[in-house]
Design an enzyme around this catalytic site. Structure first.
Site, mmCIF file in Angstrom:
data_model
loop_
_atom_site.group_PDB
_atom_site.id
_atom_site.type_symbol
_atom_site.label_atom_id
_atom_site.label_comp_id
_atom_site.label_asym_id
_atom_site.label_seq_id
_atom_site.Cartn_x
_atom_site.Cartn_y
_atom_site.Cartn_z
ATOM 1 N N ARG A 172 1.148 -1.199 0.113
ATOM 2 C CA ARG A 172 -0.167 -0.172 -0.039
ATOM 3 C C ARG A 172 0.844 1.043 0.269
ATOM 4 O O ARG A 172 2.082 0.815 -0.160
ATOM 5 C CB ARG A 172 -1.178 -0.065 1.541
ATOM 6 C CG ARG A 172 -0.292 -0.329 2.545
ATOM 7 C CD ARG A 172 -1.363 0.082 3.277
ATOM 8 N NE ARG A 172 -1.497 -1.280 4.155
ATOM 9 C CZ ARG A 172 -0.541 -2.369 5.547
ATOM 10 N NH1 ARG A 172 0.533 -1.134 5.725
ATOM 11 N NH2 ARG A 172 -1.140 -2.842 5.726
ATOM 12 N N ARG A 176 2.691 8.577 4.975
ATOM 13 C CA ARG A 176 1.410 9.441 5.737
ATOM 14 C C ARG A 176 1.848 10.741 5.898
ATOM 15 O O ARG A 176 2.730 11.569 5.462
ATOM 16 C CB ARG A 176 1.991 8.757 7.456
ATOM 17 C CG ARG A 176 1.871 7.504 7.718
ATOM 18 C CD ARG A 176 2.979 7.424 8.482
ATOM 19 N NE ARG A 176 2.442 6.407 9.141
ATOM 20 C CZ ARG A 176 3.493 5.165 10.444
ATOM 21 N NH1 ARG A 176 3.691 6.782 11.255
ATOM 22 N NH2 ARG A 176 3.453 4.054 10.675
ATOM 23 N N ARG A 248 18.837 -13.485 3.531
ATOM 24 C CA ARG A 248 19.694 -12.924 2.953
ATOM 25 C C ARG A 248 20.321 -12.555 4.805
ATOM 26 O O ARG A 248 19.439 -13.107 5.959
ATOM 27 C CB ARG A 248 18.951 -11.782 3.078
ATOM 28 C CG ARG A 248 18.386 -10.926 2.000
ATOM 29 C CD ARG A 248 19.586 -11.084 1.040
ATOM 30 N NE ARG A 248 20.347 -9.613 1.033
ATOM 31 C CZ ARG A 248 21.465 -9.317 0.660
ATOM 32 N NH1 ARG A 248 22.075 -10.528 -0.137
ATOM 33 N NH2 ARG A 248 22.185 -8.387 0.274
ATOM 34 N N ARG A 278 21.686 0.637 8.488
ATOM 35 C CA ARG A 278 21.472 1.069 9.154
ATOM 36 C C ARG A 278 22.629 1.433 10.369
ATOM 37 O O ARG A 278 23.552 -0.213 10.433
ATOM 38 C CB ARG A 278 20.008 1.274 9.568
ATOM 39 C CG ARG A 278 19.971 -0.558 9.761
ATOM 40 C CD ARG A 278 17.911 -0.785 10.852
ATOM 41 N NE ARG A 278 18.213 -2.239 11.317
ATOM 42 C CZ ARG A 278 17.236 -2.681 11.643
ATOM 43 N NH1 ARG A 278 16.124 -1.807 11.688
ATOM 44 N NH2 ARG A 278 17.060 -3.849 12.226
ATOM 45 N N GLU A 299 24.903 -2.109 10.335
ATOM 46 C CA GLU A 299 24.368 -3.666 9.527
ATOM 47 C C GLU A 299 24.042 -3.554 8.393
ATOM 48 O O GLU A 299 24.014 -2.647 7.214
ATOM 49 C CB GLU A 299 22.960 -3.516 9.901
ATOM 50 C CG GLU A 299 21.615 -4.338 10.582
ATOM 51 C CD GLU A 299 20.732 -4.827 11.089
ATOM 52 O OE1 GLU A 299 20.791 -3.687 12.021
ATOM 53 O OE2 GLU A 299 19.607 -4.501 10.477
ATOM 54 N N TYR A 347 9.023 -14.735 7.074
ATOM 55 C CA TYR A 347 9.596 -13.474 8.075
ATOM 56 C C TYR A 347 8.797 -13.660 9.145
ATOM 57 O O TYR A 347 7.235 -13.212 8.668
ATOM 58 C CB TYR A 347 9.612 -12.312 7.153
ATOM 59 C CG TYR A 347 10.254 -11.143 8.544
ATOM 60 C CD1 TYR A 347 11.319 -11.323 9.019
ATOM 61 C CD2 TYR A 347 8.906 -10.720 9.058
ATOM 62 C CE1 TYR A 347 11.944 -10.150 9.962
ATOM 63 C CE2 TYR A 347 8.709 -9.632 9.997
ATOM 64 C CZ TYR A 347 10.588 -9.846 10.344
ATOM 65 O OH TYR A 347 10.282 -8.288 11.560
ATOM 66 N N ASP A 349 7.042 -11.702 12.727
ATOM 67 C CA ASP A 349 7.297 -10.959 13.863
ATOM 68 C C ASP A 349 7.189 -11.286 14.944
ATOM 69 O O ASP A 349 6.390 -12.959 15.044
ATOM 70 C CB ASP A 349 6.381 -9.613 13.962
ATOM 71 C CG ASP A 349 6.742 -8.284 13.148
ATOM 72 O OD1 ASP A 349 8.105 -8.555 12.922
ATOM 73 O OD2 ASP A 349 6.480 -7.277 12.592
HETATM 74 C C1 LIG Z 1 16.836 -8.313 12.154
HETATM 75 C C2 LIG Z 1 15.869 -8.987 12.664
HETATM 76 C C3 LIG Z 1 15.528 -7.897 13.350
HETATM 77 C C4 LIG Z 1 14.140 -8.495 13.655
HETATM 78 N N1 LIG Z 1 13.087 -7.022 14.875
HETATM 79 C C5 LIG Z 1 12.269 -7.114 15.277
HETATM 80 C C6 LIG Z 1 11.405 -7.017 15.573
HETATM 81 O O1 LIG Z 1 11.662 -5.801 15.833
HETATM 82 N N2 LIG Z 1 10.008 -6.531 16.393
HETATM 83 C C7 LIG Z 1 9.371 -8.494 15.768
HETATM 84 O O2 LIG Z 1 8.427 -7.992 16.248
HETATM 85 N N3 LIG Z 1 9.562 -9.196 15.681
HETATM 86 C C8 LIG Z 1 11.806 -8.718 14.821
HETATM 87 N N4 LIG Z 1 12.232 -10.123 13.642
HETATM 88 C C9 LIG Z 1 11.547 -10.891 13.981
HETATM 89 C C10 LIG Z 1 12.232 -11.955 15.623
HETATM 90 O O3 LIG Z 1 13.600 -12.401 15.413
HETATM 91 C C11 LIG Z 1 11.322 -13.566 14.904
HETATM 92 O O4 LIG Z 1 9.848 -13.396 15.245
HETATM 93 C C12 LIG Z 1 11.805 -14.662 16.034
HETATM 94 O O5 LIG Z 1 12.676 -14.661 16.087
HETATM 95 C C13 LIG Z 1 10.885 -16.225 15.617
HETATM 96 O O6 LIG Z 1 11.528 -16.986 17.012
HETATM 97 P P1 LIG Z 1 11.989 -18.383 16.294
HETATM 98 O O7 LIG Z 1 11.980 -19.613 17.882
HETATM 99 O O8 LIG Z 1 10.335 -19.145 15.545
HETATM 100 O O9 LIG Z 1 13.039 -18.391 16.183
HETATM 101 P P2 LIG Z 1 14.636 -18.069 16.574
HETATM 102 O O10 LIG Z 1 14.324 -16.617 17.256
HETATM 103 O O11 LIG Z 1 15.599 -18.249 15.521
HETATM 104 O O12 LIG Z 1 14.926 -19.637 17.294
HETATM 105 C C14 LIG Z 1 15.035 -20.962 16.632
HETATM 106 C C15 LIG Z 1 15.619 -21.007 17.574
HETATM 107 O O13 LIG Z 1 16.351 -22.535 17.358
HETATM 108 C C16 LIG Z 1 17.637 -23.462 17.874
HETATM 109 N N5 LIG Z 1 17.931 -24.218 16.662
HETATM 110 C C17 LIG Z 1 18.371 -24.346 15.397
HETATM 111 N N6 LIG Z 1 18.308 -25.635 15.013
HETATM 112 C C18 LIG Z 1 18.986 -26.245 15.634
HETATM 113 C C19 LIG Z 1 19.583 -27.751 16.060
HETATM 114 N N7 LIG Z 1 19.483 -28.619 15.078
HETATM 115 N N8 LIG Z 1 19.565 -27.834 17.455
HETATM 116 C C20 LIG Z 1 19.081 -27.290 18.406
HETATM 117 N N9 LIG Z 1 18.768 -25.762 17.798
HETATM 118 C C21 LIG Z 1 18.694 -25.516 16.775
HETATM 119 C C22 LIG Z 1 18.914 -22.170 17.099
HETATM 120 O O14 LIG Z 1 19.879 -21.857 17.909
HETATM 121 C C23 LIG Z 1 17.662 -20.850 18.035
HETATM 122 O O15 LIG Z 1 18.028 -20.764 18.763
HETATM 123 C C24 LIG Z 1 13.439 -9.158 13.743
HETATM 124 C C25 LIG Z 1 14.172 -10.226 12.717
HETATM 125 C C26 LIG Z 1 15.254 -10.406 12.172
HETATM 126 C C27 LIG Z 1 16.217 -10.627 11.598
#
Ligand SMILES: Cc1cc2nc3c(=O)[nH]c(=O)nc-3n(C[C@H](O)[C@H](O)[C@H](O)COP(=O)(O)OP(=O)(O)OC[C@H]3O[C@@H](n4cnc5c(N)ncnc54)[C@H](O)[C@@H]3O)c2cc1C
Length: 382
Positions: A172, A176, A248, A278, A299, A347, A349
């Site tokens: 969209r 703003r 990425r 940034r 970054e 992706y 949040d």
């Molecule tokens: C740069 C960046 C900025 C972000 N900023 C925001 C924000 O401002 N606000 C927001 O709401 N969200 C943000 N996010 C999104 C947020 O990071 C995710 O929502 C969140 O991390 C998802 O959690 P998860 O548990 O699915 O994955 P993850 O946090 O990646 O956890 C997965 C875990 O699995 C473990 N793992 C993987 N494979 C194995 C294995 N074989 N054996 C043992 N352990 C393993 C890893 O070590 C990891 O600890 C951002 C993401 C990025 C990339």
């Protein structure tokens, strides 16, 4: 019947599912390859400055989901926080997201909302059916705002020409016509007072949860468990047999400063001549704290290679074709549910991650009660 349930990953996905199952009377074992919980949301105090550093990049909690907001507030006090992002481009500092202040400053005008809306409409190109990101941006905002605020940043973030990206990225009008510079629209926003790792530690603090850190899980051992929740990479579970799903990654060039380096938490750099997208100054994510020293990250996005941390799924045509192959492979595995940002190659949040994890745990428990198969995915990847 109490089963042997393994949960791979102690990020929000794994931790929330673990807690829901434990509270339902089902003990679980959580393993994570890393030495800490909270996955990519991990925060830790820098020993020299005492600043709370967002180790894998800054995380701001924001949601419209009342239940998720209550959930996280069960485990941590949240401090009010509004994300106000700035960008340095063309030798000036502008306010983001592009708002009336940005537009007036950029064009050297003093337009009111209706005037700005009409003015931007005169700049926009007439492209009835935009074929790519660039066309979509030109159709929304015209060439000047596109060049200054979208083109360079997008090129650096995705490592390709914006014409190679789908138009759907800009859903969209990204402007703003008022002076609201609050980055997120959500009703609830804040920061956990002692960081995300303390919050996730409390989620995992339940007698029904056994946690092993520094413990990589080998997918070949999944059959040893009655059920496994896998929040690692979907392609990694299958040993990358059909290729690697494209991501990425980010390099964080960390540096310190005595004082206040940039006066805000996030300063973007829109020009392709600056290698980073940034700079984040971590103490400004905790404005209720007082620190003289400062910790900052420049970054730099780049293509993710084996051994890098996958951050942003690319999800273009080629990746989606490969993803379909992995989805089909996952559907043949009886006792594994793929969850979270890596397990579903999306992706997400944090609030969406938590919502999906709560729903996934409910679906699993309901399936067990009615003797139905457990869900293959926390949420469909395609
Ligand atoms: C740069 C960046 C900025 C972000 N900023 C925001 C924000 O401002 N606000 C927001 O709401 N969200 C943000 N996010 C999104 C947020 O990071 C995710 O929502 C969140 O991390 C998802 O959690 P998860 O548990 O699915 O994955 P993850 O946090 O990646 O956890 C997965 C875990 O699995 C473990 N793992 C993987 N494979 C194995 C294995 N074989 N054996 C043992 N352990 C393993 C890893 O070590 C990891 O600890 C951002 C993401 C990025 C990339």
């Amino acid at each position: 019947m109490v089963e042997r349930i393994g949960i791979v990953g102690a990020g929000f996905s794994g931790a929330v599912i673990a807690r829901a199952l434990a509270e339902a009377g089902q003990p679980v074992t959580v393993v994570d390859a890393r030495p800490h919980v909270a996955g990519n949301c991990h925060t830790a105090r820098d020993p020299d400055t005492d600043v709370m550093v967002h180790t894998y990049g800054p995380h701001i909690f924001h949601t419209d989901d009342d239940a998720v907001w209550s959930y996280v507030n069960r485990f941590s006090r949240f401090m009010p926080y509004k994300n106000r992002v700035k960008t340095t481009v063309l030798d000036s500092v502008f306010s983001l997201p592009i708002n009336l202040h940005t537009i007036n400053q950029f064009y050297g005008k003093t337009m009111r909302p209706d005037e700005a809306r009409a003015f931007v409409a005169t700049q926009a190109h007439d492209i009835p059916d935009p074929a790519n990101f660039e066309d979509q941006a030109l159709a929304f905002v015209g060439p000047d705002l596109y060049q200054a605020f979208f083109k360079g940043y997008t090129q650096k973030q995705w490592g390709c020409d914006p014409r190679a990206l789908p138009a759907s990225i800009l859903k969209r009008l990204p402007l703003r016509f008022n002076y609201d510079d609050n980055y997120f629209f959500h009703r609830h926003q804040g920061m956990p007072v002692e960081g995300y790792t303390a919050l996730v530690d409390r989620i995992l603090d339940h007698p029904g949860i056994t946690l092993h850190l520094n413990t990589p899980f080998d997918p070949a051992t999944a059959g040893d468990w009655d059920h496994v929740f896998w929040s690692g990479p979907l392609d990694g579970f299958f040993g990358y047999a059909h290729g690697r799903l494209g991501y990425r990654t980010l390099d964080f060039d960390r540096f310190t400063y005595e004082g206040d380096y940039q006066g805000c938490a996030v300063m973007n750099y829109g020009s392709v001549d600056v290698p980073y997208t940034r700079i984040t100054e971590h103490k400004h994510f905790a404005p209720w704290e007082d620190h003289t020293g400062s910790v900052l990250y420049r970054e730099v996005p780049r293509a993710c290679t084996p051994g890098d941390i996958p951050y942003y799924p690319i999800r273009l045509v080629d990746e989606k074709a490969m993803l379909a192959t992995y989805v089909a492979a996952a559907e043949t595995v009886q006792n594994v549910t793929f969850v979270g940002r890596l397990g579903t190659y999306r992706y997400l949040d944090m609030d969406v991650t938590i919502r999906e994890a709560l729903d996934c745990a409910d679906a699993f428990l309901a399936a067990r009660l009615t003797d139905r198969p457990a869900p293959t995915f926390g949420n469909a990847p395609l």
